[in-house]
Design a protein around this motif. Structure first.
Motif, PDB file in Angstrom:
ATOM      1  N   ALA A 164      32.979  40.329  77.242  1.00 61.59           N
ATOM      2  CA  ALA A 164      34.544  40.149  76.666  1.00 61.59           C
ATOM      3  C   ALA A 164      34.961  38.731  76.795  1.00 61.59           C
ATOM      4  CB  ALA A 164      35.375  40.886  77.161  1.00 61.59           C
ATOM      5  N   GLN A 165      34.386  38.161  78.071  1.00 59.39           N
ATOM      6  CA  GLN A 165      34.760  36.509  78.092  1.00 59.39           C
ATOM      7  C   GLN A 165      34.226  35.683  77.293  1.00 59.39           C
ATOM      8  OE1 GLN A 165      33.815  36.652  82.514  1.00 59.39           O
ATOM      9  NE2 GLN A 165      35.766  36.743  82.961  1.00 59.39           N
ATOM     10  N   SER A 166      33.018  36.193  76.695  1.00 55.60           N
ATOM     11  CA  SER A 166      32.424  34.858  75.821  1.00 55.60           C
ATOM     12  C   SER A 166      32.780  35.113  74.319  1.00 55.60           C
ATOM     13  CB  SER A 166      30.971  35.417  75.949  1.00 55.60           C
ATOM     14  OG  SER A 166      30.692  36.808  75.111  1.00 55.60           O
ATOM     15  N   GLY A 167      33.790  36.113  74.222  1.00 53.24           N
ATOM     16  CA  GLY A 167      34.454  36.312  72.816  1.00 53.24           C
ATOM     17  C   GLY A 167      34.175  37.515  72.176  1.00 53.24           C
ATOM     18  N   GLU A 168      33.415  38.715  72.916  1.00 56.29           N
ATOM     19  CA  GLU A 168      33.189  39.906  71.859  1.00 56.29           C
ATOM     20  C   GLU A 168      34.393  40.859  72.221  1.00 56.29           C
ATOM     21  OE1 GLU A 168      29.888  43.168  72.258  1.00 56.29           O
ATOM     22  OE2 GLU A 168      29.278  41.217  72.987  1.00 56.29           O
ATOM     23  N   ARG A 169      35.231  40.954  71.135  1.00 58.27           N
ATOM     24  CA  ARG A 169      36.156  41.963  71.250  1.00 58.27           C
ATOM     25  C   ARG A 169      35.568  43.313  71.596  1.00 58.27           C
ATOM     26  NH1 ARG A 169      41.301  40.536  69.684  1.00 58.27           N
ATOM     27  NH2 ARG A 169      41.541  38.385  69.148  1.00 58.27           N
ATOM     28  N   ALA A 170      34.837  43.731  70.976  1.00 63.73           N
ATOM     29  CA  ALA A 170      34.347  45.183  71.034  1.00 63.73           C
ATOM     30  C   ALA A 170      33.766  45.564  72.337  1.00 63.73           C
ATOM     31  CB  ALA A 170      32.873  45.254  70.217  1.00 63.73           C
ATOM     32  N   ALA A 171      33.488  44.534  73.489  1.00 59.74           N
ATOM     33  CA  ALA A 171      33.279  44.719  74.663  1.00 59.74           C
ATOM     34  C   ALA A 171      34.414  45.120  75.408  1.00 59.74           C
ATOM     35  CB  ALA A 171      32.454  43.438  75.210  1.00 59.74           C
ATOM     36  N   PHE A 172      35.315  44.484  75.116  1.00 61.26           N
ATOM     37  CA  PHE A 172      36.827  44.627  75.792  1.00 61.26           C
ATOM     38  C   PHE A 172      37.302  46.168  75.403  1.00 61.26           C
ATOM     39  CE2 PHE A 172      41.196  44.791  77.179  1.00 61.26           C
ATOM     40  CZ  PHE A 172      41.328  43.924  78.230  1.00 61.26           C
ATOM     41  N   GLY A 173      36.976  46.309  74.155  1.00 57.84           N
ATOM     42  CA  GLY A 173      37.284  47.582  73.625  1.00 57.84           C
ATOM     43  C   GLY A 173      36.629  48.710  74.254  1.00 57.84           C
ATOM     44  N   GLU A 174      35.367  48.548  74.738  1.00 53.12           N
ATOM     45  CA  GLU A 174      34.841  49.680  75.500  1.00 53.12           C
ATOM     46  C   GLU A 174      35.325  49.783  76.878  1.00 53.12           C
ATOM     47  OE1 GLU A 174      32.166  52.443  76.861  1.00 53.12           O
ATOM     48  OE2 GLU A 174      32.396  51.474  74.747  1.00 53.12           O
ATOM     49  N   LEU A 175      35.701  48.586  77.457  1.00 56.87           N
ATOM     50  CA  LEU A 175      36.409  48.780  78.819  1.00 56.87           C
ATOM     51  C   LEU A 175      37.755  49.667  78.606  1.00 56.87           C
ATOM     52  CD1 LEU A 175      36.058  45.248  80.367  1.00 56.87           C
ATOM     53  CD2 LEU A 175      35.199  47.287  81.128  1.00 56.87           C
ATOM     54  N   VAL A 176      38.472  49.258  77.469  1.00 61.63           N
ATOM     55  CA  VAL A 176      39.648  50.052  77.417  1.00 61.63           C
ATOM     56  C   VAL A 176      39.469  51.722  76.981  1.00 61.63           C
ATOM     57  CG1 VAL A 176      41.678  50.432  75.538  1.00 61.63           C
ATOM     58  CG2 VAL A 176      40.915  48.291  76.120  1.00 61.63           C
ATOM     59  N   THR A 177      38.456  51.969  76.356  1.00 60.48           N
ATOM     60  CA  THR A 177      37.987  53.334  76.171  1.00 60.48           C
ATOM     61  C   THR A 177      37.508  53.972  77.456  1.00 60.48           C
ATOM     62  OG1 THR A 177      37.208  52.850  73.926  1.00 60.48           O
ATOM     63  CG2 THR A 177      36.303  55.077  74.884  1.00 60.48           C
ATOM     64  N   ARG A 178      36.946  53.167  78.142  1.00 60.44           N
ATOM     65  CA  ARG A 178      36.447  53.728  79.537  1.00 60.44           C
ATOM     66  C   ARG A 178      37.580  53.965  80.417  1.00 60.44           C
ATOM     67  NH1 ARG A 178      31.258  50.737  82.069  1.00 60.44           N
ATOM     68  NH2 ARG A 178      30.355  51.516  80.004  1.00 60.44           N
ATOM     69  N   TYR A 179      38.604  53.197  80.419  1.00 58.85           N
ATOM     70  CA  TYR A 179      39.588  53.413  81.563  1.00 58.85           C
ATOM     71  C   TYR A 179      41.013  53.577  80.881  1.00 58.85           C
ATOM     72  CZ  TYR A 179      36.273  51.410  84.675  1.00 58.85           C
ATOM     73  OH  TYR A 179      35.214  51.131  85.360  1.00 58.85           O
ATOM     74  N   MET A 180      41.206  53.783  79.579  1.00 54.77           N
ATOM     75  CA  MET A 180      42.669  54.199  79.151  1.00 54.77           C
ATOM     76  C   MET A 180      43.188  55.497  79.775  1.00 54.77           C
ATOM     77  SD  MET A 180      41.910  55.189  75.135  1.00 54.77           S
ATOM     78  CE  MET A 180      40.911  56.657  74.678  1.00 54.77           C
ATOM     79  N   GLN A 181      42.435  56.444  79.970  1.00 50.82           N
ATOM     80  CA  GLN A 181      42.986  57.884  80.425  1.00 50.82           C
ATOM     81  C   GLN A 181      43.435  57.786  81.933  1.00 50.82           C
ATOM     82  OE1 GLN A 181      40.285  61.184  80.998  1.00 50.82           O
ATOM     83  NE2 GLN A 181      42.170  62.602  80.215  1.00 50.82           N
ATOM     84  N   ARG A 182      42.504  56.999  82.860  1.00 48.48           N
ATOM     85  CA  ARG A 182      42.897  56.757  84.202  1.00 48.48           C
ATOM     86  C   ARG A 182      44.274  55.950  84.155  1.00 48.48           C
ATOM     87  NH1 ARG A 182      39.047  54.438  89.021  1.00 48.48           N
ATOM     88  NH2 ARG A 182      40.583  54.582  90.381  1.00 48.48           N
ATOM     89  N   ALA A 183      44.381  54.788  83.274  1.00 50.48           N
ATOM     90  CA  ALA A 183      45.242  53.671  83.393  1.00 50.48           C
ATOM     91  C   ALA A 183      46.680  54.366  82.727  1.00 50.48           C
ATOM     92  CB  ALA A 183      45.172  52.856  82.096  1.00 50.48           C
ATOM     93  N   TYR A 184      46.501  55.326  81.844  1.00 50.41           N
ATOM     94  CA  TYR A 184      47.981  56.222  81.550  1.00 50.41           C
ATOM     95  C   TYR A 184      48.266  57.166  82.671  1.00 50.41           C
ATOM     96  CZ  TYR A 184      50.251  60.201  79.879  1.00 50.41           C
ATOM     97  OH  TYR A 184      51.065  61.094  79.625  1.00 50.41           O
ATOM     98  N   TYR A 185      47.544  57.878  83.351  1.00 49.69           N
ATOM     99  CA  TYR A 185      47.942  58.801  84.437  1.00 49.69           C
ATOM    100  C   TYR A 185      48.431  58.051  85.690  1.00 49.69           C
ATOM    101  CZ  TYR A 185      46.327  62.929  82.031  1.00 49.69           C
ATOM    102  OH  TYR A 185      46.171  64.076  81.199  1.00 49.69           O
ATOM    103  N   THR A 186      47.774  56.767  86.037  1.00 51.87           N
ATOM    104  CA  THR A 186      48.311  55.941  86.802  1.00 51.87           C
ATOM    105  C   THR A 186      49.945  55.506  86.510  1.00 51.87           C
ATOM    106  OG1 THR A 186      46.224  55.106  87.523  1.00 51.87           O
ATOM    107  CG2 THR A 186      47.975  53.773  88.266  1.00 51.87           C
ATOM    108  N   ALA A 187      50.007  55.067  85.330  1.00 48.61           N
ATOM    109  CA  ALA A 187      51.423  54.759  84.987  1.00 48.61           C
ATOM    110  C   ALA A 187      52.227  55.952  84.931  1.00 48.61           C
ATOM    111  CB  ALA A 187      51.124  54.001  83.368  1.00 48.61           C
ATOM    112  N   LEU A 188      51.674  56.962  84.456  1.00 47.67           N
ATOM    113  CA  LEU A 188      52.560  58.387  84.474  1.00 47.67           C
ATOM    114  C   LEU A 188      52.922  58.626  86.005  1.00 47.67           C
ATOM    115  CD1 LEU A 188      53.852  60.832  83.070  1.00 47.67           C
ATOM    116  CD2 LEU A 188      51.758  61.940  83.296  1.00 47.67           C
ATOM    117  N   GLY A 189      51.985  58.790  86.692  1.00 51.16           N
ATOM    118  CA  GLY A 189      52.373  58.696  88.414  1.00 51.16           C
ATOM    119  C   GLY A 189      53.526  57.735  88.704  1.00 51.16           C
TER     120      GLY A 189
END
Length: 200
Positions: free
Chosen positions: A15-40
């Motif tokens: 992602a740091q080298s400019g690959e947007r799809a790699a950051f998209g994979e991080l989003v997919t990997r952690y979006m549920q956990r991020a949501y539940y953290t924010a919900l709490g």
């Protein structure tokens, strides 16, 4: 290589080298956990969704500052908590927003078995009391409670995430649980007192 086998470190570097799809994979990997953290932390579905998405947007803009040698989510968590705390301070209707999060509050206090109408009323009353009690917690105590009870983190993990001693984590959790216990005890004692008055 399967995407699940790719490490966070590899995705961050890509992602740091400019690959947007790699950051998209991080989003997919952690979006549920991020949501539940924010919900709490904010107690409202729509706000939690918006804030978790905003956290990823900010993380993408700041991706050059990520330390690829360290776990990604603790870094992201610092963004989430800042957004949520700022949001909470700006809200005048915090109690209403907590009440809208009644499902996860009820599930963690009462279980999920079918209820009679009378028990359903009792659960709703208890949910409201727990919501009110959580609302009154200091932000730091509320945060520790969310990380422990809803994120399922260990004391050491919470301490490392927040940068505080384990003893501080334990004291914050103790105060939070003591406050909630008083509210739950009051909620269950009240119907008993009403019944006693009726019998008299």
């Amino acid at each position: 290589m399967n995407s699940s086998e790719v490490t966070d470190r590899t995705l961050v570097l890509r992602a740091q080298s400019g690959e947007r799809a790699a950051f998209g994979e991080l989003v997919t990997r952690y979006m549920q956990r991020a949501y539940y953290t924010a919900l709490g932390l904010v107690g409202n579905h729509d706000d939690a969704l918006d804030l978790s998405q905003e956290a990823f947007a900010r993380a993408f803009r700041a991706r050059a500052t990520i330390d690829a040698e360290r776990p990604f989510f603790p870094w992201l968590y610092q963004i989430i908590r800042r957004l949520c705390f700022n949001h909470t301070r700006d809200q005048r209707s915090r109690r209403q927003k907590l009440e809208k999060a009644g499902s996860w509050l009820a599930d963690t206090t009462m279980g999920a078995q079918p209820l009679s109408p009378e028990k359903a009323v009792e659960r709703a009353e208890l949910r409201d009391r727990v919501a009110a009690a959580i609302e009154r917690l200091a932000e730091r105590e509320r945060e520790a409670l969310v990380l422990r009870e809803f994120e399922g983190l260990r004391y050491r993990e919470i301490a490392e995430l927040l940068g505080i001693p384990i003893g501080t984590v334990m004291s914050r959790l103790y105060r939070a649980r003591r406050s909630l216990a008083r509210e739950i005890e009051t909620a269950w004692a009240r119907p008993v007192r009403r019944e006693a008055r009726d019998d008299g």
